[in-house]
Design a protein around this motif. Structure first.
Motif, PDB file in Angstrom:
ATOM      1  N   SER A  60      65.432 110.156  -9.159  1.00  0.00           N
ATOM      2  CA  SER A  60      64.984 111.332 -10.683  1.00  0.00           C
ATOM      3  C   SER A  60      65.119 112.487 -10.570  1.00  0.00           C
ATOM      4  CB  SER A  60      63.204 110.966 -10.349  1.00  0.00           C
ATOM      5  OG  SER A  60      63.170 111.830  -9.973  1.00  0.00           O
ATOM      6  N   SER A  61      65.639 113.110 -11.711  1.00  0.00           N
ATOM      7  CA  SER A  61      65.614 114.469 -11.784  1.00  0.00           C
ATOM      8  C   SER A  61      64.432 115.249 -11.621  1.00  0.00           C
ATOM      9  CB  SER A  61      66.070 114.433 -13.897  1.00  0.00           C
ATOM     10  OG  SER A  61      64.485 114.414 -14.254  1.00  0.00           O
ATOM     11  N   GLU A  62      63.188 114.614 -11.302  1.00  0.00           N
ATOM     12  CA  GLU A  62      62.487 116.118 -10.272  1.00  0.00           C
ATOM     13  C   GLU A  62      62.917 116.121  -9.450  1.00  0.00           C
ATOM     14  OE1 GLU A  62      61.718 113.100 -12.404  1.00  0.00           O
ATOM     15  OE2 GLU A  62      61.626 114.269 -14.247  1.00  0.00           O
ATOM     16  N   ASP A  63      63.446 115.631  -8.445  1.00  0.00           N
ATOM     17  CA  ASP A  63      64.064 114.545  -6.878  1.00  0.00           C
ATOM     18  C   ASP A  63      64.833 115.817  -6.940  1.00  0.00           C
ATOM     19  OD1 ASP A  63      61.213 114.310  -6.415  1.00  0.00           O
ATOM     20  OD2 ASP A  63      62.613 111.755  -6.398  1.00  0.00           O
ATOM     21  N   LEU A  64      65.908 116.186  -7.725  1.00  0.00           N
ATOM     22  CA  LEU A  64      66.629 116.747  -7.677  1.00  0.00           C
ATOM     23  C   LEU A  64      66.868 118.322  -8.683  1.00  0.00           C
ATOM     24  CD1 LEU A  64      69.171 114.285  -8.720  1.00  0.00           C
ATOM     25  CD2 LEU A  64      69.672 114.931  -6.787  1.00  0.00           C
ATOM     26  N   THR A  65      67.197 118.792  -7.080  1.00  0.00           N
ATOM     27  CA  THR A  65      67.581 120.699  -7.622  1.00  0.00           C
ATOM     28  C   THR A  65      69.264 121.195  -6.950  1.00  0.00           C
ATOM     29  OG1 THR A  65      67.208 121.249  -5.343  1.00  0.00           O
ATOM     30  CG2 THR A  65      65.315 121.551  -7.455  1.00  0.00           C
ATOM     31  N   VAL A  66      69.854 121.596  -8.326  1.00  0.00           N
ATOM     32  CA  VAL A  66      71.424 122.183  -7.416  1.00  0.00           C
ATOM     33  C   VAL A  66      71.150 123.328  -7.063  1.00  0.00           C
ATOM     34  CG1 VAL A  66      73.909 123.104  -8.746  1.00  0.00           C
ATOM     35  CG2 VAL A  66      72.569 120.950  -9.726  1.00  0.00           C
ATOM     36  N   ASP A  67      71.551 123.981  -5.822  1.00  0.00           N
ATOM     37  CA  ASP A  67      71.336 124.367  -4.898  1.00  0.00           C
ATOM     38  C   ASP A  67      72.462 125.606  -5.513  1.00  0.00           C
ATOM     39  OD1 ASP A  67      70.694 126.652  -2.991  1.00  0.00           O
ATOM     40  OD2 ASP A  67      71.849 125.687  -1.324  1.00  0.00           O
ATOM     41  N   ILE A  69      76.747 126.123  -7.820  1.00  0.00           N
ATOM     42  CA  ILE A  69      77.974 125.468  -7.451  1.00  0.00           C
ATOM     43  C   ILE A  69      79.443 126.554  -7.702  1.00  0.00           C
ATOM     44  CG2 ILE A  69      79.574 124.812  -9.947  1.00  0.00           C
ATOM     45  CD1 ILE A  69      76.821 124.376 -11.761  1.00  0.00           C
ATOM     46  N   LEU A  70      80.433 126.220  -7.184  1.00  0.00           N
ATOM     47  CA  LEU A  70      81.259 126.762  -6.819  1.00  0.00           C
ATOM     48  C   LEU A  70      82.899 125.954  -7.724  1.00  0.00           C
ATOM     49  CD1 LEU A  70      81.859 126.622  -2.629  1.00  0.00           C
ATOM     50  CD2 LEU A  70      81.082 128.288  -4.558  1.00  0.00           C
ATOM     51  N   ARG A  71      84.053 126.784  -8.001  1.00  0.00           N
ATOM     52  CA  ARG A  71      84.850 126.732  -9.371  1.00  0.00           C
ATOM     53  C   ARG A  71      86.007 127.807  -8.067  1.00  0.00           C
ATOM     54  NH1 ARG A  71      80.751 127.682 -13.003  1.00  0.00           N
ATOM     55  NH2 ARG A  71      80.547 126.042 -14.017  1.00  0.00           N
ATOM     56  N   ASP A  72      87.236 126.414  -8.151  1.00  0.00           N
ATOM     57  CA  ASP A  72      88.449 126.957  -7.711  1.00  0.00           C
ATOM     58  C   ASP A  72      89.091 126.241  -8.585  1.00  0.00           C
ATOM     59  OD1 ASP A  72      90.401 127.946  -6.434  1.00  0.00           O
ATOM     60  OD2 ASP A  72      90.796 126.580  -4.937  1.00  0.00           O
ATOM     61  N   ILE A  78      85.939 121.267  -7.424  1.00  0.00           N
ATOM     62  CA  ILE A  78      84.872 122.084  -8.204  1.00  0.00           C
ATOM     63  C   ILE A  78      84.038 121.644  -7.583  1.00  0.00           C
ATOM     64  CG2 ILE A  78      82.804 122.340  -9.721  1.00  0.00           C
ATOM     65  CD1 ILE A  78      84.158 121.940 -12.033  1.00  0.00           C
ATOM     66  N   ALA A  79      82.994 122.046  -6.918  1.00  0.00           N
ATOM     67  CA  ALA A  79      81.672 121.541  -5.414  1.00  0.00           C
ATOM     68  C   ALA A  79      80.486 122.081  -5.964  1.00  0.00           C
ATOM     69  CB  ALA A  79      82.285 122.021  -4.137  1.00  0.00           C
ATOM     70  N   VAL A  80      80.398 120.700  -6.033  1.00  0.00           N
ATOM     71  CA  VAL A  80      78.646 121.463  -6.109  1.00  0.00           C
ATOM     72  C   VAL A  80      77.468 120.899  -5.045  1.00  0.00           C
ATOM     73  CG1 VAL A  80      76.490 120.803  -7.870  1.00  0.00           C
ATOM     74  CG2 VAL A  80      78.844 120.721  -8.321  1.00  0.00           C
ATOM     75  N   LYS A  81      76.914 121.746  -4.622  1.00  0.00           N
ATOM     76  CA  LYS A  81      75.237 121.381  -3.879  1.00  0.00           C
ATOM     77  C   LYS A  81      74.201 120.835  -4.490  1.00  0.00           C
ATOM     78  CE  LYS A  81      73.126 123.059   0.464  1.00  0.00           C
ATOM     79  NZ  LYS A  81      72.912 124.181   0.955  1.00  0.00           N
ATOM     80  N   ILE A  82      73.688 119.735  -3.732  1.00  0.00           N
ATOM     81  CA  ILE A  82      72.327 119.405  -4.443  1.00  0.00           C
ATOM     82  C   ILE A  82      71.474 119.222  -3.879  1.00  0.00           C
ATOM     83  CG2 ILE A  82      71.416 117.415  -5.441  1.00  0.00           C
ATOM     84  CD1 ILE A  82      73.964 116.542  -6.736  1.00  0.00           C
ATOM     85  N   LEU A  83      70.112 119.728  -3.683  1.00  0.00           N
ATOM     86  CA  LEU A  83      69.141 119.305  -2.863  1.00  0.00           C
ATOM     87  C   LEU A  83      67.994 117.632  -3.603  1.00  0.00           C
ATOM     88  CD1 LEU A  83      68.017 123.137  -2.175  1.00  0.00           C
ATOM     89  CD2 LEU A  83      69.463 121.785  -0.569  1.00  0.00           C
ATOM     90  N   ILE A  84      67.854 117.440  -2.399  1.00  0.00           N
ATOM     91  CA  ILE A  84      67.056 116.014  -2.897  1.00  0.00           C
ATOM     92  C   ILE A  84      65.628 116.293  -2.448  1.00  0.00           C
ATOM     93  CG2 ILE A  84      67.228 113.509  -2.717  1.00  0.00           C
ATOM     94  CD1 ILE A  84      70.113 113.146  -2.905  1.00  0.00           C
ATOM     95  N   GLU A  85      64.979 116.522  -2.828  1.00  0.00           N
ATOM     96  CA  GLU A  85      63.333 116.766  -2.207  1.00  0.00           C
ATOM     97  C   GLU A  85      62.505 114.876  -1.756  1.00  0.00           C
ATOM     98  OE1 GLU A  85      60.999 118.859  -4.899  1.00  0.00           O
ATOM     99  OE2 GLU A  85      62.518 120.629  -4.609  1.00  0.00           O
TER     100      GLU A  85
END
Length: 86
Positions: A60-67, A69-72, A78-85
């Motif tokens: 669910s989208s409520e459990d996800l947060t994007v910590d 975003i790195l772009r090269d 592109i690297a994206v760090k996601i935190l899952i609660e």
């Protein structure tokens, strides 16, 4: 008659420009180039990542947060760090 023909050509040309410049939604398939993803805003990338996580991992989208975003741009990555609660 020439004026009408010029008018028709002009309207076709203008409509083609508007259609080609229309903003297309971002996807992670081969239709969206890496340059387009690199130029996208953080908000657009966040929405894309959350929608893909919902679709692919059934989270669910409520459990996800994007910590972060790195772009090269040099290596086109592109690297994206996601935190899952839980």
């Amino acid at each position: 008659m020439k004026r009408f023909l010029k008018f028709m050509v002009l309207t076709c040309f203008v409509s083609i420009i508007f259609i080609s410049c229309e903003k297309k939604p971002l996807t992670l398939d081969e239709n969206t180039s890496m340059k387009t993803l690199l130029k996208a805003s953080d908000k657009e990338i966040t929405e894309l990542v959350i929608s893909e996580a919902k679709k692919m991992a059934n989270i669910s989208s409520e459990d996800l947060t994007v910590d972060y975003i790195l772009r090269d741009t040099e290596n086109q990555a592109i690297a994206v760090k996601i935190l899952i609660e839980e």
